[in-house]
Design a protein around this motif. Sequence first.
Motif, PDB file in Angstrom:
ATOM      1  N   LEU A 124       0.827  -1.214   0.000  1.00 40.78           N
ATOM      2  CA  LEU A 124       0.000   0.000   0.000  1.00 40.78           C
ATOM      3  C   LEU A 124       0.855   1.256   0.000  1.00 40.78           C
ATOM      4  CD1 LEU A 124      -2.966  -0.603   2.484  1.00 40.78           C
ATOM      5  CD2 LEU A 124      -3.133   0.025   0.073  1.00 40.78           C
ATOM      6  N   ILE A 125       1.907   1.253   0.825  1.00 39.67           N
ATOM      7  CA  ILE A 125       2.791   2.415   0.913  1.00 39.67           C
ATOM      8  C   ILE A 125       3.432   2.685  -0.443  1.00 39.67           C
ATOM      9  CG2 ILE A 125       4.886   3.323   1.990  1.00 39.67           C
ATOM     10  CD1 ILE A 125       2.378   3.191   3.818  1.00 39.67           C
ATOM     11  N   ARG A 126       3.835   1.638  -1.131  1.00 37.66           N
ATOM     12  CA  ARG A 126       4.489   1.816  -2.428  1.00 37.66           C
ATOM     13  C   ARG A 126       3.500   2.263  -3.502  1.00 37.66           C
ATOM     14  NH1 ARG A 126       9.105  -2.954  -2.845  1.00 37.66           N
ATOM     15  NH2 ARG A 126       9.846  -2.778  -0.680  1.00 37.66           N
ATOM     16  N   THR A 143      12.919   3.165   5.450  1.00 38.49           N
ATOM     17  CA  THR A 143      13.122   2.084   4.494  1.00 38.49           C
ATOM     18  C   THR A 143      12.135   0.969   4.813  1.00 38.49           C
ATOM     19  OG1 THR A 143      14.680   0.835   5.871  1.00 38.49           O
ATOM     20  CG2 THR A 143      15.592   2.623   4.494  1.00 38.49           C
ATOM     21  N   VAL A 144      12.117  -0.030   3.979  1.00 35.33           N
ATOM     22  CA  VAL A 144      11.235  -1.164   4.243  1.00 35.33           C
ATOM     23  C   VAL A 144      11.590  -1.810   5.582  1.00 35.33           C
ATOM     24  CG1 VAL A 144      12.716  -2.768   2.951  1.00 35.33           C
ATOM     25  CG2 VAL A 144      10.297  -3.309   3.296  1.00 35.33           C
ATOM     26  N   SER A 146      12.891  -0.202   8.368  1.00 34.80           N
ATOM     27  CA  SER A 146      12.399   0.625   9.475  1.00 34.80           C
ATOM     28  C   SER A 146      10.870   0.593   9.540  1.00 34.80           C
ATOM     29  CB  SER A 146      12.909   2.063   9.342  1.00 34.80           C
ATOM     30  OG  SER A 146      12.445   2.674   8.152  1.00 34.80           O
ATOM     31  N   ARG A 147      10.226   0.509   8.373  1.00 36.71           N
ATOM     32  CA  ARG A 147       8.769   0.425   8.385  1.00 36.71           C
ATOM     33  C   ARG A 147       8.303  -0.887   9.012  1.00 36.71           C
ATOM     34  NH1 ARG A 147       9.523   3.282   3.482  1.00 36.71           N
ATOM     35  NH2 ARG A 147       9.588   1.372   2.221  1.00 36.71           N
ATOM     36  N   ALA A 148       8.945  -1.994   8.643  1.00 38.54           N
ATOM     37  CA  ALA A 148       8.580  -3.291   9.226  1.00 38.54           C
ATOM     38  C   ALA A 148       8.814  -3.284  10.730  1.00 38.54           C
ATOM     39  CB  ALA A 148       9.375  -4.407   8.562  1.00 38.54           C
ATOM     40  N   GLU A 149       9.929  -2.697  11.149  1.00 33.88           N
ATOM     41  CA  GLU A 149      10.232  -2.618  12.581  1.00 33.88           C
ATOM     42  C   GLU A 149       9.190  -1.784  13.314  1.00 33.88           C
ATOM     43  OE1 GLU A 149      11.960  -3.310  16.145  1.00 33.88           O
ATOM     44  OE2 GLU A 149      12.572  -4.216  14.238  1.00 33.88           O
ATOM     45  N   PRO A 246      13.644 -10.934   1.360  1.00 37.23           N
ATOM     46  CA  PRO A 246      13.469 -12.272   1.962  1.00 37.23           C
ATOM     47  C   PRO A 246      13.737 -12.324   3.459  1.00 37.23           C
ATOM     48  CG  PRO A 246      14.613 -12.435  -0.131  1.00 37.23           C
ATOM     49  CD  PRO A 246      14.508 -10.969   0.169  1.00 37.23           C
ATOM     50  N   ASP A 247      14.729 -11.570   3.944  1.00 34.84           N
ATOM     51  CA  ASP A 247      15.044 -11.635   5.370  1.00 34.84           C
ATOM     52  C   ASP A 247      13.947 -10.999   6.214  1.00 34.84           C
ATOM     53  OD1 ASP A 247      15.865  -9.244   4.138  1.00 34.84           O
ATOM     54  OD2 ASP A 247      17.267  -8.777   5.749  1.00 34.84           O
ATOM     55  N   VAL A 248      13.289  -9.963   5.697  1.00 28.36           N
ATOM     56  CA  VAL A 248      12.173  -9.357   6.420  1.00 28.36           C
ATOM     57  C   VAL A 248      10.991 -10.326   6.447  1.00 28.36           C
ATOM     58  CG1 VAL A 248      10.521  -7.448   6.462  1.00 28.36           C
ATOM     59  CG2 VAL A 248      12.904  -7.021   5.839  1.00 28.36           C
ATOM     60  N   PHE A 249      10.707 -10.955   5.321  1.00 29.38           N
ATOM     61  CA  PHE A 249       9.597 -11.902   5.259  1.00 29.38           C
ATOM     62  C   PHE A 249       9.828 -13.064   6.227  1.00 29.38           C
ATOM     63  CE2 PHE A 249       6.890 -15.230   3.622  1.00 29.38           C
ATOM     64  CZ  PHE A 249       5.760 -14.548   3.169  1.00 29.38           C
TER      65      PHE A 249
END
Length: 271
Positions: A124-126, A143-144, A146-149, A246-249
């Motif tokens: 959604l953000i993108r 970044t993706v 910091s957003r995930a965190e 991949p590491d975030v997922f």
Amino acid sequence: MDRRFHFISGLPRSGSTLLAAILSQNPRFHAGMSGPLGGAFSTMLGELSGRNEYSVFISDAQRRRMLKGLFDNYYGPEYNAEVVFDTHRAWCTRMRQLKELFPQGKVIACVRHVSWIIDSIELLIRKNAFQPSSIFNYQPGGTVYSRAEGLANAEGMVGYAYNALKEAFYGDETSHLMLLRYETLTSDPARAMAAVYDFIGEPAYQHDFNDISFQADEFDLRAGTPGLHAVRKQVAVRERTSVLPPDVFRRFENDVFWLDPAFNPRRVLVV
């Protein structure tokens, strides 16, 4: 009107708006996206507590009447429905109060693989690249990672809801709790809705899963996140590749405690 109240809660981006849109097809029901009652309920609890210098004049019976009055007055005569579903992520933290105020009320918590929740928000953000979102306090940086965190921490949009869900799941009011998986709702909506109706004790209704209608464009635009509550006309599974590194997922892919019976000691209904 002898109105009955139930509650939709759980994780964000996990089908709560879709569930509300489907339920709203039933002319006896009212259901919508997250509203103001969850916050108002928490505020009133605080205002009626010992921090109020006049709390000595307030009994628990009065607290119950005032808190229940929030629902009775908010859903006034303009809501012509026998059964109301109020949606808010905080309801999973209010299981005891809800049970006392609404003994027949049930909480339906929508759940989904956390990795795909983070992915859905990032997508959604993108898509709204020129509109900073209220999800991140309208800040355009980051970044993706910091957003995930930010989403996953204890006060984040996902982390708070996840912790609230676990509070309800492992609490002692689980007879009033049902977990509805996003994967079930989108792949087998008929089975999902049959389970919901059975759980709340209402007669079955023939829903049309090919003609879903819901509108929240104005709210989403103001939040800087068009599409946040978008519901497609047809309920269906839509496969795609994740936009997350991949590491975030992988970080969140095991946060699905509801799938393992060993982590369900109270045998909460999971559909």
